[in-house]
Design an enzyme around this catalytic site. Structure first.
Site, PDB file in Angstrom:
ATOM      1  N   TYR A 143      43.118  31.753  36.692  1.00 55.13           N
ATOM      2  CA  TYR A 143      42.528  33.298  37.357  1.00 55.13           C
ATOM      3  C   TYR A 143      44.387  34.244  36.312  1.00 55.13           C
ATOM      4  CZ  TYR A 143      42.419  38.024  39.993  1.00 55.13           C
ATOM      5  OH  TYR A 143      42.020  39.075  39.994  1.00 55.13           O
ATOM      6  N   ASP A 202      42.726  26.762  43.258  1.00 58.50           N
ATOM      7  CA  ASP A 202      42.123  27.178  42.951  1.00 58.50           C
ATOM      8  C   ASP A 202      40.320  27.424  43.235  1.00 58.50           C
ATOM      9  OD1 ASP A 202      40.115  29.652  42.755  1.00 58.50           O
ATOM     10  OD2 ASP A 202      42.058  30.718  42.191  1.00 58.50           O
ATOM     11  N   LYS A 257      34.713  36.142  46.203  1.00 58.26           N
ATOM     12  CA  LYS A 257      33.493  36.296  45.400  1.00 58.26           C
ATOM     13  C   LYS A 257      32.487  34.818  46.324  1.00 58.26           C
ATOM     14  CE  LYS A 257      36.327  37.355  42.428  1.00 58.26           C
ATOM     15  NZ  LYS A 257      37.626  37.731  42.865  1.00 58.26           N
ATOM     16  N   ARG A 281      47.970  39.215  62.861  1.00 57.46           N
ATOM     17  CA  ARG A 281      49.346  38.812  61.746  1.00 57.46           C
ATOM     18  C   ARG A 281      49.555  37.151  62.241  1.00 57.46           C
ATOM     19  NH1 ARG A 281      53.862  38.878  61.198  1.00 57.46           N
ATOM     20  NH2 ARG A 281      54.088  39.950  63.000  1.00 57.46           N
TER      21      ARG A 281
HETATM   22  C1  LIG Z   1      39.527  32.334  40.524  1.00 55.24           C
HETATM   23  C2  LIG Z   1      40.102  33.415  40.997  1.00 55.24           C
HETATM   24  N1  LIG Z   1      40.564  33.349  41.393  1.00 55.24           N
HETATM   25  C3  LIG Z   1      41.723  33.855  42.781  1.00 55.24           C
HETATM   26  C4  LIG Z   1      40.709  35.691  43.103  1.00 55.24           C
HETATM   27  C5  LIG Z   1      42.040  36.639  43.123  1.00 55.24           C
HETATM   28  O1  LIG Z   1      41.062  36.599  43.505  1.00 55.24           O
HETATM   29  P1  LIG Z   1      41.576  39.114  45.027  1.00 55.24           P
HETATM   30  O2  LIG Z   1      40.696  38.995  44.292  1.00 55.24           O
HETATM   31  O3  LIG Z   1      40.523  38.158  46.217  1.00 55.24           O
HETATM   32  O4  LIG Z   1      42.734  38.512  45.077  1.00 55.24           O
HETATM   33  C6  LIG Z   1      40.908  35.744  41.745  1.00 55.24           C
HETATM   34  C7  LIG Z   1      40.237  37.250  41.208  1.00 55.24           C
HETATM   35  O5  LIG Z   1      39.125  37.404  40.549  1.00 55.24           O
HETATM   36  C8  LIG Z   1      39.513  34.918  41.337  1.00 55.24           C
HETATM   37  O6  LIG Z   1      38.331  34.651  39.965  1.00 55.24           O
END
Ligand SMILES: Cc1ncc(COP(=O)(O)O)c(C=O)c1O
Length: 376
Positions: free
Chosen positions: A97, A168, A193, A43
């Site tokens: 997102y 992001d 992803k 952690r």
């Molecule tokens: C662009 C983007 N950012 C963040 C996330 C969140 O990621 P996680 O599902 O790994 O928590 C996603 C999930 O689909 C995403 O598409």
């Protein structure tokens, strides 16, 4: 080293005992501390498998330091909470997102944090900045409409006011875009992803300067969203093929976007690589490739639920970025938690589909889409 070489070699733990070429999996969650230079604990984000995976991503994003998390949302929520206190204000791109957006709307008020959602236009972002703005959060290309934000312009706005910027970078991947080189302070990924790329682990990552990562780590050890050794190993191994996977995915996506633009059942195609995409010129300035997500809207002739049921090869599935192509309707998946009005304001219709293009042969993918459209 160039990118493909960094994918393969950077970050690997040097196994001096056996001279194995891969990072061993260090499964211990208890590490001796006597006569050790620092305490190791999962952690604390500092076990060998965590630092190996972070090291590889840092090499790919040109970052000084990084942390690997148990999900993209663990990384995103930790960063936002590390920089925002009660009484502060955040400016966030509106079409981020859906989960990130939901975290902001569900939880910020309760922590006394003020926020403004804005378009992806730099002028709108600048106009929303207040005296107490501490962070600007963007996503480019955005999910699911692939809007392109002028990253350099946002960095300039923030730097002149001492505001931290975070992006992001999940959709772009470090193969196509390195926001730190464009002036952004913090880069975030849902590693679930493209970084992991095989639809078999859930993870997240943050990379930045040493000093900002130290600040984020202070929050991260309290919030506790660390990733276990086995998943870290899988992430590190997967990133060895990140470049070749993403390059193939991008070339497939371009071919599919061009073909779908001429399909009679499709009214709109969103892909930053198409010349008529409003962000095409900005994307060309800040990206090396246009990504492997193609979003499109069906016209009245084809029914959305029938279309996905008729697909044979492409799986209707949540998530994206895997070697296999998947498709989803954001209105009932990633952006389900938004109200109907919020979705309408963002341009997310019931007929919108987000296709995550895999590494299959593009002709097979196109045939599958075309037969499903005709059947629906
Ligand atoms: C662009 C983007 N950012 C963040 C996330 C969140 O990621 P996680 O599902 O790994 O928590 C996603 C999930 O689909 C995403 O598409």
């Amino acid at each position: 080293m160039k990118k493909h070489t960094r994918c393969v070699h950077s970050g690997t733990y040097p196994d001096r005992e056996t001279r194995g070429v891969n990072t061993p999996v260090f499964t211990s969650s208890a590490f001796e501390y006597v006569d050790m230079p620092h305490n190791i604990y999962p952690r604390y984000f500092n076990t060998p498998n965590q630092t190996a995976a972070a090291g590889k991503l840092c090499a790919l994003e040109n970052a000084e330091d990084g942390l690997i998390f148990s999900s993209g949302m663990a990384a995103i929520s930790t960063v936002l909470l590390a920089f925002l206190n009660s009484g502060d204000h955040a400016v966030l791109q509106g079409d981020i997102y859906g989960g990130t957006r939901h975290f902001v709307t569900a939880d910020f008020e309760r922590f006394g944090i003020d926020y403004t959602f804005v378009s992806n236009e730099a002028e709108d972002i600048e106009r929303a900045v207040k005296e107490n703005t501490r962070i600007i959060f963007i996503e480019s290309p955005s999910n699911p409409l692939l809007r392109i934000t002028d990253i350099r312009a946002v960095a300039r706005i923030a730097k002149s006011r001492n505001i931290v910027t975070a992006i992001d970078n999940t959709f772009a991947t470090p193969v196509n875009q390195n926001p730190l080189d464009l002036g952004i302070d913090i880069v975030l990924h849902s590693g679930t992803k493209y970084l992991s790329g095989h639809s078999d682990i859930c993870c997240g990552a943050v990379v930045s300067s040493k000093s900002l990562i130290e600040k984020i780590r202070n929050s991260a050890v309290n919030l506790g969203g660390s990733l276990d050794a086995n998943a870290c190993y899988l992430l590190e191994r997967s990133m060895k093929t990140l470049c070749i996977r993403v390059e193939k995915q991008c070339s497939n996506a371009r071919r599919i976007a061009e073909a779908l633009a001429d399909n009679p059942y499709i009214s709109k195609v969103y892909y930053p690589g198409l010349k008529n995409h409003p962000g095409h010129d900005t994307a060309k300035r800040q990206m090396r490739g246009f990504g492997a997500i193609v979003s499109f809207e069906l016209n009245q002739k084809a029914g959305p639920p029938e279309f996905v049921r008729k697909l044979h090869l492409i799986k209707p599935a949540l998530s994206l970025g895997g070697v296999e192509s998947t498709i989803c309707a954001p209105a009932v998946t990633s952006h389900q938690k938004l109200t109907g009005e919020e979705r309408a304001a963002l341009g997310i219709t019931d007929g919108l589909f987000r296709l995550s293009v895999g590494i299959e042969d593009s002709e097979d993918l196109l045939s599958d889409i075309e037969q499903a459209l005709s059947a629906a």
